[in-house]
Design a protein around this motif. Sequence first.
Motif, PDB file in Angstrom:
ATOM      1  N   GLY A  43       0.758  -1.298   0.075  1.00  0.00           N
ATOM      2  CA  GLY A  43       0.001  -0.008   0.063  1.00  0.00           C
ATOM      3  C   GLY A  43       0.752   1.252  -0.204  1.00  0.00           C
ATOM      4  N   GLY A  44       1.946   1.492   0.824  1.00  0.00           N
ATOM      5  CA  GLY A  44       2.884   2.362   0.754  1.00  0.00           C
ATOM      6  C   GLY A  44       3.554   2.590  -0.593  1.00  0.00           C
ATOM      7  N   SER A  45       3.953   1.388  -1.298  1.00  0.00           N
ATOM      8  CA  SER A  45       4.558   1.713  -2.370  1.00  0.00           C
ATOM      9  C   SER A  45       3.402   2.092  -3.438  1.00  0.00           C
ATOM     10  CB  SER A  45       4.940   0.344  -2.948  1.00  0.00           C
ATOM     11  OG  SER A  45       5.599   0.307  -4.055  1.00  0.00           O
ATOM     12  N   LEU A  46       2.445   1.668  -3.471  1.00  0.00           N
ATOM     13  CA  LEU A  46       1.380   1.963  -4.455  1.00  0.00           C
ATOM     14  C   LEU A  46       0.860   3.603  -4.196  1.00  0.00           C
ATOM     15  CD1 LEU A  46      -0.709  -1.185  -4.358  1.00  0.00           C
ATOM     16  CD2 LEU A  46       0.388  -0.345  -6.302  1.00  0.00           C
ATOM     17  N   LEU A  47       0.525   3.832  -2.903  1.00  0.00           N
ATOM     18  CA  LEU A  47       0.515   5.302  -2.595  1.00  0.00           C
ATOM     19  C   LEU A  47       1.708   6.206  -3.168  1.00  0.00           C
ATOM     20  CD1 LEU A  47      -1.461   7.409  -1.262  1.00  0.00           C
ATOM     21  CD2 LEU A  47      -0.462   6.954   0.984  1.00  0.00           C
ATOM     22  N   MET A  48       2.913   5.799  -2.921  1.00  0.00           N
ATOM     23  CA  MET A  48       4.005   6.863  -3.491  1.00  0.00           C
ATOM     24  C   MET A  48       3.840   6.705  -4.782  1.00  0.00           C
ATOM     25  SD  MET A  48       7.953   6.216  -2.698  1.00  0.00           S
ATOM     26  CE  MET A  48       7.635   6.119  -0.849  1.00  0.00           C
ATOM     27  N   ARG A  49       3.634   5.815  -5.530  1.00  0.00           N
ATOM     28  CA  ARG A  49       3.364   5.869  -7.174  1.00  0.00           C
ATOM     29  C   ARG A  49       2.266   6.850  -7.518  1.00  0.00           C
ATOM     30  NH1 ARG A  49       2.456   0.145  -9.877  1.00  0.00           N
ATOM     31  NH2 ARG A  49       0.244   0.513  -9.714  1.00  0.00           N
ATOM     32  N   ALA A  50       1.118   6.534  -6.898  1.00  0.00           N
ATOM     33  CA  ALA A  50       0.100   7.727  -7.050  1.00  0.00           C
ATOM     34  C   ALA A  50       0.333   9.002  -6.919  1.00  0.00           C
ATOM     35  CB  ALA A  50      -1.423   7.130  -6.493  1.00  0.00           C
ATOM     36  N   SER A  51       1.073   9.228  -5.865  1.00  0.00           N
ATOM     37  CA  SER A  51       1.387  10.516  -5.513  1.00  0.00           C
ATOM     38  C   SER A  51       2.388  11.103  -6.367  1.00  0.00           C
ATOM     39  CB  SER A  51       2.031  10.636  -3.918  1.00  0.00           C
ATOM     40  OG  SER A  51       1.147   9.909  -2.966  1.00  0.00           O
ATOM     41  N   SER A  52       3.293  10.347  -6.625  1.00  0.00           N
ATOM     42  CA  SER A  52       4.272  10.870  -7.867  1.00  0.00           C
ATOM     43  C   SER A  52       3.694  11.263  -9.134  1.00  0.00           C
ATOM     44  CB  SER A  52       5.092   9.709  -8.050  1.00  0.00           C
ATOM     45  OG  SER A  52       6.055   9.627  -6.848  1.00  0.00           O
ATOM     46  N   ALA A  53       2.319  10.353  -9.643  1.00  0.00           N
ATOM     47  CA  ALA A  53       1.767  10.556 -10.624  1.00  0.00           C
ATOM     48  C   ALA A  53       0.974  12.052 -10.666  1.00  0.00           C
ATOM     49  CB  ALA A  53       0.636   9.519 -10.946  1.00  0.00           C
ATOM     50  N   VAL A  54       0.562  12.117  -9.374  1.00  0.00           N
ATOM     51  CA  VAL A  54      -0.388  13.499  -9.239  1.00  0.00           C
ATOM     52  C   VAL A  54       0.693  14.655  -9.303  1.00  0.00           C
ATOM     53  CG1 VAL A  54      -1.499  14.565  -7.541  1.00  0.00           C
ATOM     54  CG2 VAL A  54      -2.138  12.144  -7.989  1.00  0.00           C
ATOM     55  N   ALA A  55       1.576  14.298  -8.700  1.00  0.00           N
ATOM     56  CA  ALA A  55       2.636  15.546  -8.490  1.00  0.00           C
ATOM     57  C   ALA A  55       3.154  15.766  -9.692  1.00  0.00           C
ATOM     58  CB  ALA A  55       3.740  15.359  -7.514  1.00  0.00           C
ATOM     59  N   ALA A  56       3.390  15.118 -10.732  1.00  0.00           N
ATOM     60  CA  ALA A  56       3.913  15.162 -12.165  1.00  0.00           C
ATOM     61  C   ALA A  56       2.961  15.747 -13.071  1.00  0.00           C
ATOM     62  CB  ALA A  56       4.480  13.880 -12.565  1.00  0.00           C
ATOM     63  N   THR A  57       1.688  16.039 -12.863  1.00  0.00           N
ATOM     64  CA  THR A  57       0.666  16.269 -13.848  1.00  0.00           C
ATOM     65  C   THR A  57       0.264  17.904 -13.303  1.00  0.00           C
ATOM     66  OG1 THR A  57      -0.361  14.097 -13.878  1.00  0.00           O
ATOM     67  CG2 THR A  57      -1.673  15.862 -14.505  1.00  0.00           C
ATOM     68  N   PRO A  58       0.800  18.854 -14.261  1.00  0.00           N
ATOM     69  CA  PRO A  58       0.662  20.289 -14.058  1.00  0.00           C
ATOM     70  C   PRO A  58      -0.956  20.225 -13.829  1.00  0.00           C
ATOM     71  CG  PRO A  58       2.001  19.892 -15.780  1.00  0.00           C
ATOM     72  CD  PRO A  58       1.382  18.371 -15.620  1.00  0.00           C
ATOM     73  N   VAL A  59      -1.166  21.382 -12.678  1.00  0.00           N
ATOM     74  CA  VAL A  59      -2.583  21.790 -12.339  1.00  0.00           C
ATOM     75  C   VAL A  59      -2.595  23.125 -12.527  1.00  0.00           C
ATOM     76  CG1 VAL A  59      -4.444  21.775 -10.881  1.00  0.00           C
ATOM     77  CG2 VAL A  59      -2.966  19.650 -10.837  1.00  0.00           C
ATOM     78  N   SER A  60      -3.580  23.955 -13.179  1.00  0.00           N
ATOM     79  CA  SER A  60      -3.794  25.220 -13.221  1.00  0.00           C
ATOM     80  C   SER A  60      -4.457  26.006 -12.176  1.00  0.00           C
ATOM     81  CB  SER A  60      -4.553  25.709 -14.367  1.00  0.00           C
ATOM     82  OG  SER A  60      -3.447  25.340 -15.585  1.00  0.00           O
ATOM     83  N   TYR A 531       6.950  28.069 -13.007  1.00  0.00           N
ATOM     84  CA  TYR A 531       7.005  26.535 -13.374  1.00  0.00           C
ATOM     85  C   TYR A 531       6.240  25.611 -12.702  1.00  0.00           C
ATOM     86  CZ  TYR A 531      10.348  28.591 -16.386  1.00  0.00           C
ATOM     87  OH  TYR A 531      11.226  29.343 -17.470  1.00  0.00           O
ATOM     88  N   VAL A 532       5.924  26.096 -11.184  1.00  0.00           N
ATOM     89  CA  VAL A 532       5.334  25.241 -10.253  1.00  0.00           C
ATOM     90  C   VAL A 532       3.848  25.281 -10.281  1.00  0.00           C
ATOM     91  CG1 VAL A 532       7.370  25.307  -8.885  1.00  0.00           C
ATOM     92  CG2 VAL A 532       5.489  26.857  -8.283  1.00  0.00           C
ATOM     93  N   TRP A 533       3.119  24.340  -9.679  1.00  0.00           N
ATOM     94  CA  TRP A 533       1.879  24.291  -9.446  1.00  0.00           C
ATOM     95  C   TRP A 533       1.199  23.661  -8.055  1.00  0.00           C
ATOM     96  CZ3 TRP A 533       4.477  21.140 -13.175  1.00  0.00           C
ATOM     97  CH2 TRP A 533       4.406  19.734 -12.616  1.00  0.00           C
ATOM     98  N   LEU A 534      -0.060  23.855  -7.991  1.00  0.00           N
ATOM     99  CA  LEU A 534      -0.563  23.531  -6.575  1.00  0.00           C
ATOM    100  C   LEU A 534      -1.662  22.398  -7.042  1.00  0.00           C
ATOM    101  CD1 LEU A 534      -0.869  26.644  -4.492  1.00  0.00           C
ATOM    102  CD2 LEU A 534       0.357  24.649  -4.032  1.00  0.00           C
ATOM    103  N   ASN A 535      -1.515  20.996  -6.457  1.00  0.00           N
ATOM    104  CA  ASN A 535      -2.249  20.033  -6.444  1.00  0.00           C
ATOM    105  C   ASN A 535      -3.492  20.168  -5.645  1.00  0.00           C
ATOM    106  OD1 ASN A 535      -0.977  18.230  -8.497  1.00  0.00           O
ATOM    107  ND2 ASN A 535       0.488  18.138  -7.281  1.00  0.00           N
TER     108      ASN A 535
END
Length: 536
Positions: A43-60, A531-535
């Motif tokens: 679960g920790g590994s999957l959560l880290m993967r999901a968190s990284s995916a969210v962080a890497a997707t720009p949000v306006s 260049y940064v964004w807020l999720n």
Amino acid sequence: MTKTPNNWTSRDDAMVENMIRRGASRRDLLKMLMSSGVAAAAGGSLLMRASSAVAATPVSGGTLKAAGWSSSTADTLDPAKASLSTDYVRCCAFYNRLTFLDEAGQVQMELADTISSDDAKTWEVKLKSGVSFHDGKSLSAEDVVFSLNRHLDPAVGSKVNSIAAQMTEISKVDDLTVKIALASPNADLPTILALHHFMIVADGTTDFSKANGTGAFICEVFEPGVRSIAVKNPNYFKEQGAYLDSFEFFAIPDNNARVNALLSGDIDYAAAVNPRSSRLLDGSDDVSTLVSTSGNYTNLNMRLDMNPGDKAGFVEGMKYLLNREAIQKSAFRGFAEIANDQPVSPANRYHNPNIKPREFDPERAKALFEKAGVLGTEIPITASDAATASVDMATIVQQAGSQIGMNIKVDRVPSDGYWSNYWLKAPIHFGNINPRPTPDILFSLLYSSDAPWNESQYKSEKFDSMLIEARGALDEERRTSIYWDMQEMVANEAGTAIPVYISNMDAFSAKLGGLKANPLGGMMGYAFAEYVWLNN
């Protein structure tokens, strides 16, 4: 069936990512995963993967609150006069340069479409078309000519006058083309133009109470020494404009207060956090850090034209009294690399690795102090929280001095006013120098006889002539050889002791995405806002 990372589906990934964007806490997500049959470790590994995916997707959208570490009532929106990190951050947000350096240190075009030269002495700059200032005025060659010529005007007081002085002609060729002629060849010109001071302002600008630039943000509020508020520029010329709707920037000089503001959620970004706070930050799931070593350093400056720096043996003695390992481990908690008393760090391709750092040798220092006639006399060192870890460094030197009968007094002064009242002025004091991309810039700013920031008043005709020769050397082998010799001269002759190169640590909310290291310093070379964004 118990789910593992191997049989976790993309649909499951999307579900977790969506929950993260909606603000679900790590604890709630782990409970959900475990109730679905996911083992805790998986679960920790999957959560880290999901968190990284969210962080890497720009949000306006959204408003970012960021805090630097130093400010002054002399804060300015005039790029030519910028000297503190707070100035650089604002200039990067409100203006653009002709070029900029990416995270790999490579020159990229910004307002310039191309910069070219056949001989490294005469350069042609072609500008991008369709760029406008915040007031609607179109960018033209006149703006570039005016902006660059300002650095040559003594009345302006440009911080890079000595660098710009090599430009003997800056003229308009046509509406979008500028010619720059140099006094002698300099292959570094495209890199030099990426410095924060060389931002382009509108032709004829004299009022810098508001920043009329071409940048990704428009200045809404500017209160020197207090704060600034910037809003997104809807007419920005880059296809991908800023992600943030707005950002507020100010300084919290006290490190603990800056960290606590981040941990409490009052700010989203805390710049240049003291390594002593790393354990506290590591204990929070809501905070991330970015560590980079790009050449920033805090140095001990001993003016060679003032007592006791003018006494033979004193400066060398102080360099042997520096316990570099203790400074690295204690003052910076390991977030630093041992340095060799010259400013070109290992991150730079011209760094001379053959100059060995002086060993900590109190007895040798004692003999040199006796030679200088200062052993037993009170030696004041001015330190301040304004210069990163300088108080800790001064205390380490004081303790080492007490073991050999050296009476070192640490004069701790407030951060407010340090750079205007003590830096460059006190007989022995600390500086804090931000990274610069070339040895020519470092030496021109800090060590040439006419350097505006000549911290120890080092003057050498030989050094000055070598600086000019290296600047025009198109043969890389010859140029490297000269720069290596110049680094050795600084390490042995100048009154500046550089014990370590600091690894900068910025701390920020886990919601913040897009942050990367940059060779021009922390906060993405001070240009993070674009260049940064807020999720969510």
